[in-house]
Design a protein around this motif. Sequence first.
Motif, short mmCIF file in Angstrom:
data_model
loop_
_atom_site.label_atom_id
_atom_site.label_comp_id
_atom_site.label_asym_id
_atom_site.label_seq_id
_atom_site.Cartn_x
_atom_site.Cartn_y
_atom_site.Cartn_z
N LEU A 186 0.29 -2.07 -9.33
CA LEU A 186 0.05 -2.19 -7.88
C LEU A 186 -1.45 -2.10 -7.57
O LEU A 186 -1.93 -2.79 -6.68
CB LEU A 186 0.83 -1.12 -7.12
CG LEU A 186 2.35 -1.26 -7.17
CD1 LEU A 186 3.02 -0.04 -6.54
CD2 LEU A 186 2.82 -2.55 -6.52
N ALA A 187 -2.18 -1.27 -8.31
CA ALA A 187 -3.63 -1.16 -8.11
C ALA A 187 -4.31 -2.50 -8.40
O ALA A 187 -5.22 -2.91 -7.67
CB ALA A 187 -4.21 -0.07 -9.00
N LYS A 188 -3.85 -3.18 -9.43
CA LYS A 188 -4.41 -4.50 -9.75
C LYS A 188 -4.09 -5.52 -8.66
O LYS A 188 -4.92 -6.36 -8.32
CB LYS A 188 -3.89 -4.98 -11.10
CG LYS A 188 -4.49 -4.22 -12.27
CD LYS A 188 -3.90 -4.67 -13.59
CE LYS A 188 -4.43 -3.80 -14.71
NZ LYS A 188 -3.78 -4.08 -15.99
N TYR A 236 -6.82 -7.42 -6.28
CA TYR A 236 -6.83 -8.88 -6.23
C TYR A 236 -6.85 -9.41 -4.79
O TYR A 236 -7.53 -10.40 -4.51
CB TYR A 236 -5.62 -9.44 -6.98
CG TYR A 236 -5.62 -10.93 -7.11
CD1 TYR A 236 -6.51 -11.57 -7.97
CD2 TYR A 236 -4.75 -11.72 -6.37
CE1 TYR A 236 -6.53 -12.95 -8.09
CE2 TYR A 236 -4.75 -13.10 -6.48
CZ TYR A 236 -5.64 -13.70 -7.35
OH TYR A 236 -5.66 -15.08 -7.46
N ILE A 237 -6.14 -8.75 -3.90
CA ILE A 237 -6.04 -9.27 -2.52
C ILE A 237 -7.11 -8.72 -1.59
O ILE A 237 -7.26 -9.19 -0.47
CB ILE A 237 -4.65 -9.00 -1.90
CG1 ILE A 237 -4.41 -7.51 -1.72
CG2 ILE A 237 -3.56 -9.67 -2.71
CD1 ILE A 237 -3.25 -7.17 -0.83
N THR A 238 -7.86 -7.70 -2.04
CA THR A 238 -8.89 -7.11 -1.19
C THR A 238 -10.28 -7.48 -1.67
O THR A 238 -10.48 -7.79 -2.84
CB THR A 238 -8.77 -5.57 -1.14
OG1 THR A 238 -8.89 -5.05 -2.47
CG2 THR A 238 -7.47 -5.14 -0.51
N ASN A 283 -16.06 3.64 1.66
CA ASN A 283 -15.86 3.69 0.21
C ASN A 283 -16.05 2.28 -0.34
O ASN A 283 -16.24 1.34 0.42
CB ASN A 283 -14.44 4.18 -0.12
CG ASN A 283 -14.19 5.58 0.42
OD1 ASN A 283 -15.05 6.44 0.37
ND2 ASN A 283 -13.01 5.78 0.97
N ASP A 284 -15.95 2.11 -1.65
CA ASP A 284 -16.13 0.79 -2.25
C ASP A 284 -15.03 -0.19 -1.86
O ASP A 284 -15.30 -1.35 -1.59
CB ASP A 284 -16.18 0.89 -3.78
CG ASP A 284 -17.43 1.59 -4.27
OD1 ASP A 284 -18.43 1.63 -3.51
OD2 ASP A 284 -17.41 2.11 -5.40
N GLN A 285 -13.78 0.26 -1.85
CA GLN A 285 -12.66 -0.64 -1.61
C GLN A 285 -12.03 -0.49 -0.23
O GLN A 285 -11.19 -1.29 0.15
CB GLN A 285 -11.57 -0.44 -2.67
CG GLN A 285 -11.89 -1.02 -4.02
CD GLN A 285 -12.14 -2.51 -3.99
OE1 GLN A 285 -13.22 -2.96 -4.34
NE2 GLN A 285 -11.17 -3.31 -3.59
N PHE A 309 0.83 -1.21 0.00
CA PHE A 309 0.00 0.00 0.00
C PHE A 309 0.86 1.26 0.00
O PHE A 309 0.52 2.25 -0.65
CB PHE A 309 -0.96 0.00 1.19
CG PHE A 309 -2.08 -1.00 1.03
CD1 PHE A 309 -3.17 -0.71 0.22
CD2 PHE A 309 -2.04 -2.21 1.67
CE1 PHE A 309 -4.20 -1.63 0.06
CE2 PHE A 309 -3.06 -3.14 1.53
CZ PHE A 309 -4.16 -2.84 0.71
N GLN A 310 1.99 1.21 0.68
CA GLN A 310 2.90 2.36 0.69
C GLN A 310 3.49 2.59 -0.70
O GLN A 310 3.54 3.72 -1.18
CB GLN A 310 4.01 2.12 1.71
CG GLN A 310 4.91 3.31 1.92
CD GLN A 310 5.95 3.04 3.00
OE1 GLN A 310 6.51 1.95 3.07
NE2 GLN A 310 6.20 4.03 3.84
N GLU A 311 3.93 1.52 -1.35
CA GLU A 311 4.45 1.64 -2.71
C GLU A 311 3.41 2.19 -3.65
O GLU A 311 3.70 3.02 -4.52
CB GLU A 311 4.93 0.28 -3.23
CG GLU A 311 6.31 -0.10 -2.82
CD GLU A 311 6.77 -1.39 -3.49
OE1 GLU A 311 6.75 -1.45 -4.74
OE2 GLU A 311 7.11 -2.33 -2.76
#
Length: 145
Positions: free
Chosen positions: A42-44, A48-50, A94-96, A28-30
Amino acid sequence: MRAYHLYLIEEEFASHYFGREKMFFQLFQEFEESSGALKSILAKQIQYITKPIPGLKLHQYVNQQLYRKNDFLVKKGAYYIKMGKRSNAKLEVNDQSLVLEASGNYDAETIFFEVLRKSESSFLAIDLEHHRYGWLKPIKERKFV
Protein backbone atom coordinates in the motif's frame (compact mmCIF):
# COMPACT_ATOMS: atom_id res chain seq x y z
CA MET A 1 -9.44 18.41 17.46
CA ARG A 2 -9.46 17.79 13.73
CA ALA A 3 -6.42 16.42 11.88
CA TYR A 4 -6.07 16.40 8.11
CA HIS A 5 -3.37 14.85 6.01
CA LEU A 6 -3.02 16.63 2.69
CA TYR A 7 -1.49 14.86 -0.29
CA LEU A 8 -0.58 16.12 -3.72
CA ILE A 9 -2.11 13.63 -6.13
CA GLU A 10 -0.52 13.12 -9.56
CA GLU A 11 -2.59 14.97 -12.18
CA GLU A 12 -3.51 11.86 -14.18
CA PHE A 13 -4.94 10.14 -11.10
CA ALA A 14 -6.62 13.30 -9.82
CA SER A 15 -8.50 13.82 -13.07
CA HIS A 16 -9.29 10.12 -13.60
CA TYR A 17 -10.65 9.62 -10.08
CA PHE A 18 -12.51 12.92 -9.82
CA GLY A 19 -15.85 12.17 -8.19
CA ARG A 20 -14.49 8.92 -6.77
CA GLU A 21 -12.40 10.39 -3.96
CA LYS A 22 -13.69 7.68 -1.65
CA MET A 23 -11.28 5.26 -3.36
CA PHE A 24 -8.34 7.43 -2.27
CA PHE A 25 -9.76 7.63 1.24
CA GLN A 26 -10.09 3.83 1.40
CA LEU A 27 -6.49 3.39 0.21
CA PHE A 28 -5.11 5.69 2.91
CA GLN A 29 -7.38 4.15 5.54
CA GLU A 30 -6.25 0.62 4.62
CA PHE A 31 -2.64 1.77 4.79
CA GLU A 32 -3.11 3.13 8.32
CA GLU A 33 -4.81 -0.06 9.51
CA SER A 34 -2.49 -2.57 7.82
CA SER A 35 0.84 -4.09 8.77
CA GLY A 36 3.59 -6.22 7.32
CA ALA A 37 3.68 -7.02 3.59
CA LEU A 38 0.29 -5.43 2.89
CA LYS A 39 1.44 -2.12 4.43
CA SER A 40 4.53 -2.19 2.20
CA ILE A 41 2.43 -2.77 -0.94
CA LEU A 42 0.00 0.00 0.00
CA ALA A 43 2.92 2.37 0.72
CA LYS A 44 4.20 1.78 -2.82
CA GLN A 45 0.75 2.46 -4.27
CA ILE A 46 0.49 5.69 -2.29
CA GLN A 47 3.96 6.74 -3.39
CA TYR A 48 3.00 6.06 -7.01
CA ILE A 49 -0.16 8.19 -6.99
CA THR A 50 1.23 11.09 -4.94
CA LYS A 51 3.76 13.77 -5.75
CA PRO A 52 6.40 14.93 -3.27
CA ILE A 53 5.52 18.17 -1.52
CA PRO A 54 7.55 21.04 -3.04
CA GLY A 55 8.75 22.20 0.38
CA LEU A 56 10.70 25.35 -0.47
CA LYS A 57 8.12 26.60 -2.97
CA LEU A 58 5.31 25.93 -0.50
CA HIS A 59 7.14 27.64 2.40
CA GLN A 60 7.71 30.72 0.25
CA TYR A 61 4.11 30.79 -0.93
CA VAL A 62 2.56 30.37 2.53
CA ASN A 63 4.81 33.08 3.98
CA GLN A 64 4.08 35.42 1.10
CA GLN A 65 0.30 34.96 1.47
CA LEU A 66 0.04 35.11 5.26
CA TYR A 67 2.93 37.15 6.68
CA ARG A 68 0.75 40.30 7.04
CA LYS A 69 -1.91 38.58 9.16
CA ASN A 70 -1.68 39.40 12.87
CA ASP A 71 -2.74 35.90 13.92
CA PHE A 72 -0.14 34.12 11.72
CA LEU A 73 3.01 32.72 13.34
CA VAL A 74 5.94 30.57 12.18
CA LYS A 75 7.64 28.51 14.86
CA LYS A 76 10.10 25.60 14.49
CA GLY A 77 9.18 25.01 10.84
CA ALA A 78 5.43 24.87 11.49
CA TYR A 79 2.81 27.49 10.68
CA TYR A 80 0.19 28.58 13.16
CA ILE A 81 -2.95 30.66 12.94
CA LYS A 82 -4.26 31.51 16.39
CA MET A 83 -7.53 33.37 16.64
CA GLY A 84 -7.85 33.37 20.40
CA LYS A 85 -9.86 30.50 21.78
CA ARG A 86 -12.37 30.44 18.95
CA SER A 87 -10.16 28.95 16.20
CA ASN A 88 -6.60 27.62 15.95
CA ALA A 89 -4.71 25.67 13.29
CA LYS A 90 -1.20 24.30 12.83
CA LEU A 91 0.29 23.31 9.47
CA GLU A 92 3.39 21.12 9.19
CA VAL A 93 5.16 20.27 5.94
CA ASN A 94 6.57 16.76 5.38
CA ASP A 95 8.11 15.22 2.25
CA GLN A 96 5.00 13.30 1.16
CA SER A 97 2.19 15.14 2.93
CA LEU A 98 1.09 18.14 4.93
CA VAL A 99 -0.49 17.76 8.35
CA LEU A 100 -3.10 20.30 9.42
CA GLU A 101 -4.38 20.17 12.99
CA ALA A 102 -7.24 22.44 13.97
CA SER A 103 -9.53 23.16 16.89
CA GLY A 104 -12.43 25.48 17.55
CA ASN A 105 -14.46 26.75 14.63
CA TYR A 106 -13.31 26.35 11.04
CA ASP A 107 -11.92 29.87 10.41
CA ALA A 108 -8.20 29.15 10.93
CA GLU A 109 -8.11 25.90 8.94
CA THR A 110 -10.11 27.54 6.14
CA ILE A 111 -7.40 30.19 5.79
CA PHE A 112 -4.76 27.47 5.34
CA PHE A 113 -6.98 25.54 2.93
CA GLU A 114 -7.50 28.66 0.79
CA VAL A 115 -3.78 29.38 0.57
CA LEU A 116 -2.95 25.75 -0.26
CA ARG A 117 -5.75 25.57 -2.82
CA LYS A 118 -4.20 28.47 -4.70
CA SER A 119 -0.68 27.01 -4.56
CA GLU A 120 -1.40 23.61 -6.18
CA SER A 121 -4.37 22.21 -8.03
CA SER A 122 -4.45 18.61 -6.82
CA PHE A 123 -4.35 18.67 -3.01
CA LEU A 124 -6.53 16.00 -1.42
CA ALA A 125 -7.39 16.45 2.29
CA ILE A 126 -8.14 13.36 4.35
CA ASP A 127 -9.39 13.22 7.93
CA LEU A 128 -9.26 9.51 8.77
CA GLU A 129 -10.68 9.87 12.26
CA HIS A 130 -13.88 11.60 11.14
CA HIS A 131 -14.09 9.89 7.71
CA ARG A 132 -13.91 13.17 5.80
CA TYR A 133 -12.05 13.80 2.57
CA GLY A 134 -12.10 16.05 -0.47
CA TRP A 135 -10.20 18.16 -2.96
CA LEU A 136 -9.07 21.61 -1.87
CA LYS A 137 -9.63 22.76 -5.44
CA PRO A 138 -12.27 20.62 -7.13
CA ILE A 139 -11.38 19.66 -10.67
CA LYS A 140 -13.83 21.02 -13.20
CA GLU A 141 -15.23 18.42 -15.51
CA ARG A 142 -14.51 19.01 -19.16
CA LYS A 143 -17.52 19.68 -21.32
CA PHE A 144 -17.33 18.16 -24.77
CA VAL A 145 -19.45 19.71 -27.49
